[in-house]
Enzyme design. Structure first.
Site, PDB file in Angstrom:
ATOM      1  N   MET A  21       0.847  -1.197   0.000  1.00 17.96           N
ATOM      2  CA  MET A  21       0.000   0.000   0.000  1.00 17.96           C
ATOM      3  C   MET A  21       0.884   1.250   0.000  1.00 17.96           C
ATOM      4  SD  MET A  21      -3.397  -0.953   2.098  1.00 17.96           S
ATOM      5  CE  MET A  21      -2.760  -0.656   3.733  1.00 17.96           C
ATOM      6  N   LEU A  24       6.657   2.877   1.586  1.00 20.08           N
ATOM      7  CA  LEU A  24       7.575   1.741   1.679  1.00 20.08           C
ATOM      8  C   LEU A  24       8.613   1.946   2.773  1.00 20.08           C
ATOM      9  CD1 LEU A  24       8.217   0.871  -2.077  1.00 20.08           C
ATOM     10  CD2 LEU A  24       6.364   0.126  -0.551  1.00 20.08           C
ATOM     11  N   HIS A  25       8.936   0.844   3.441  1.00 24.68           N
ATOM     12  CA  HIS A  25      10.001   0.849   4.446  1.00 24.68           C
ATOM     13  C   HIS A  25      10.874  -0.377   4.202  1.00 24.68           C
ATOM     14  CE1 HIS A  25       7.542  -2.191   6.319  1.00 24.68           C
ATOM     15  NE2 HIS A  25       6.531  -1.344   6.447  1.00 24.68           N
ATOM     16  N   HIS A  28       9.279  -3.742   3.259  1.00 21.95           N
ATOM     17  CA  HIS A  28       8.891  -3.919   1.851  1.00 21.95           C
ATOM     18  C   HIS A  28      10.132  -4.146   0.982  1.00 21.95           C
ATOM     19  CE1 HIS A  28       5.566  -1.101   3.282  1.00 21.95           C
ATOM     20  NE2 HIS A  28       4.897  -2.147   2.864  1.00 21.95           N
ATOM     21  N   GLY A 138       4.984 -10.067   4.014  1.00 17.17           N
ATOM     22  CA  GLY A 138       5.748 -10.046   5.255  1.00 17.17           C
ATOM     23  C   GLY A 138       5.045 -10.832   6.365  1.00 17.17           C
ATOM     24  N   GLN A 139       5.835 -11.431   7.211  1.00 22.55           N
ATOM     25  CA  GLN A 139       5.272 -12.195   8.335  1.00 22.55           C
ATOM     26  C   GLN A 139       4.613 -11.302   9.376  1.00 22.55           C
ATOM     27  OE1 GLN A 139       7.899 -15.019  10.542  1.00 22.55           O
ATOM     28  NE2 GLN A 139       6.593 -14.409  12.276  1.00 22.55           N
ATOM     29  N   LYS A 140       4.907  -9.998   9.340  1.00 24.89           N
ATOM     30  CA  LYS A 140       4.286  -9.119  10.329  1.00 24.89           C
ATOM     31  C   LYS A 140       2.762  -9.219  10.269  1.00 24.89           C
ATOM     32  CE  LYS A 140       3.371  -4.899  10.105  1.00 24.89           C
ATOM     33  NZ  LYS A 140       2.172  -4.270  10.664  1.00 24.89           N
ATOM     34  N   GLN A 144      -2.892 -12.379   7.615  1.00 25.10           N
ATOM     35  CA  GLN A 144      -3.068 -12.028   6.203  1.00 25.10           C
ATOM     36  C   GLN A 144      -2.283 -13.003   5.314  1.00 25.10           C
ATOM     37  OE1 GLN A 144      -2.852  -7.937   4.351  1.00 25.10           O
ATOM     38  NE2 GLN A 144      -0.727  -8.534   3.979  1.00 25.10           N
ATOM     39  N   SER A 176       6.615  -0.750  10.150  1.00 16.14           N
ATOM     40  CA  SER A 176       5.232  -0.624   9.704  1.00 16.14           C
ATOM     41  C   SER A 176       5.019   0.804   9.251  1.00 16.14           C
ATOM     42  CB  SER A 176       4.287  -0.937  10.872  1.00 16.14           C
ATOM     43  OG  SER A 176       2.982  -0.447  10.582  1.00 16.14           O
TER      44      SER A 176
HETATM   45  O1  PAF Z   1      -0.206  -5.789   3.540  1.00 20.75           O
HETATM   46  C1  PAF Z   1      -0.607  -4.868   2.793  1.00 20.75           C
HETATM   47  O2  PAF Z   1       0.098  -3.882   2.570  1.00 20.75           O
HETATM   48  C2  PAF Z   1      -1.965  -4.978   2.134  1.00 20.75           C
HETATM   49  O3  PAF Z   1      -2.871  -5.603   2.970  1.00 20.75           O
HETATM   50  C3  PAF Z   1      -1.923  -5.679   0.761  1.00 20.75           C
HETATM   51  C4  PAF Z   1      -1.465  -7.120   0.851  1.00 20.75           C
HETATM   52  C5  PAF Z   1      -0.988  -4.911  -0.178  1.00 20.75           C
HETATM   53  C6  PAF Z   1      -3.321  -5.667   0.134  1.00 20.75           C
HETATM   54  O4  PAF Z   1      -3.810  -4.383  -0.015  1.00 20.75           O
END
Ligand code: PAF
Length: 273
Positions: A21, A24-25, A28, A138-140, A144, A176
């Site tokens: 989303m 970025l850090h 990512h 990511g595992q964080k 998800q 995050s």
């Molecule tokens: O983890 C995230 O940044 C979001 O949930 C994702 C996987 C990009 C879906 O929008």
């Protein structure tokens, strides 16, 4: 994007996808670097997905800086940054949703109704448009990651879903995009999450098997931070996410904690000796 993906597929290229989303850090960037080392082409998606935010959540104020995200993505090895508009992904009339039932019920799913439906829907769409060989998460966001692995299996998608370790700041706080909301005093207090997780792991490794006893210690530790309010603290089976009263096998210690008005999540996986 769909045309480019078709072309890459025709050329027999391995495509790595890193859905994000934005904002970025280093977490990512570690996914992008891994993707670059395992694929011929790397696609990073930047899309703040409205479908996964609740009405009182932070969609409007979520940090957005596409120029920075593009620069960082490229430096980490991305070939393409795909940043669609909402209308491109959800044109008028769009009404399909993807639900992953059991894995979505508890924890984040209970605290954020509709969240995983939004995540599963957008990730399925992004898989569809980019046709990746590999995708990196990511595992964080542990719940998800399990949900995305499940949906890829259930829908028989050919993508391989990789889950990479959480990247942490020197004091242990998980990277995050939402850490940016914290004041400096709150940022210091956020270190209580990794501290509590490590304390729980130490208890397990020392032989404690009663989740209740470990969790009461975790809660005590977290309450020491003045701005902290626990949403949930749980020890669960690492595959099913069901709570485990007596620990065995691989477990996940899950935490969701409000620090002031910012909700942080973190987790640790432990193989119970
Ligand atoms: O983890 C995230 O940044 C979001 O949930 C994702 C996987 C990009 C879906 O929008």
């Amino acid at each position: 994007m769909a045309l480019v993906s078709q072309q890459l597929a025709r050329q027999g290229k391995r495509v790595g996808l890193v859905p994000t989303m934005g904002a970025l850090h280093e977490g990512h960037l570690s996914l992008i670097r891994r993707s670059a080392s395992q694929n011929d082409a790397v696609i990073v998606t930047v899309f703040v997905n409205p479908l996964q935010f609740g009405p009182r959540e932070d969609f409007a104020r979520y940090p957005r800086n596409l120029a920075r995200d593009v620069r960082l993505s490229r430096a980490a090895g991305a070939d393409i940054v795909f940043a669609p508009s909402s209308r491109a992904l959800y044109p008028s009339g769009f009404q399909t949703r993807i639900d992953v039932d059991r894995l979505s019920e508890r924890w984040e799913g209970r605290s954020r109704p509709g969240h995983f439906r939004g995540v599963a829907t957008v990730v399925t769409l992004l898989f569809q448009v980019t046709r990746p060989t590999n995708a990196y998460f990511g595992q964080k966001d542990y719940q998800q990651a399990l949900i995305i692995q499940r949906l890829a299996r259930d829908l028989q998608l050919s993508v391989k879903v990789h889950v990479l370790p959480t990247v942490r700041e020197p004091d242990g706080v998980a990277m995050s995009s939402r850490n940016a909301y914290l004041t400096s005093a709150q940022r210091e207090q956020a270190a209580v999450l990794p501290r509590a997780l490590r304390a729980a792991r130490a208890r397990i490794l020392a032989g404690e098997r009663r989740a209740r006893s470990i969790l009461s210690r975790v809660r005590r530790l977290i309450r020491q931070a003045t701005d902290a309010r626990i949403d949930y603290a749980a020890i669960v089976d690492a595959r099913t996410l069901e709570p485990q009263p007596r620990l065995h096998g691989r477990v996940a210690i899950l935490l969701a904690v409000w620090i002031g008005r910012t909700r942080l999540i973190d987790n640790l996986l432990v193989d119970v000796p």
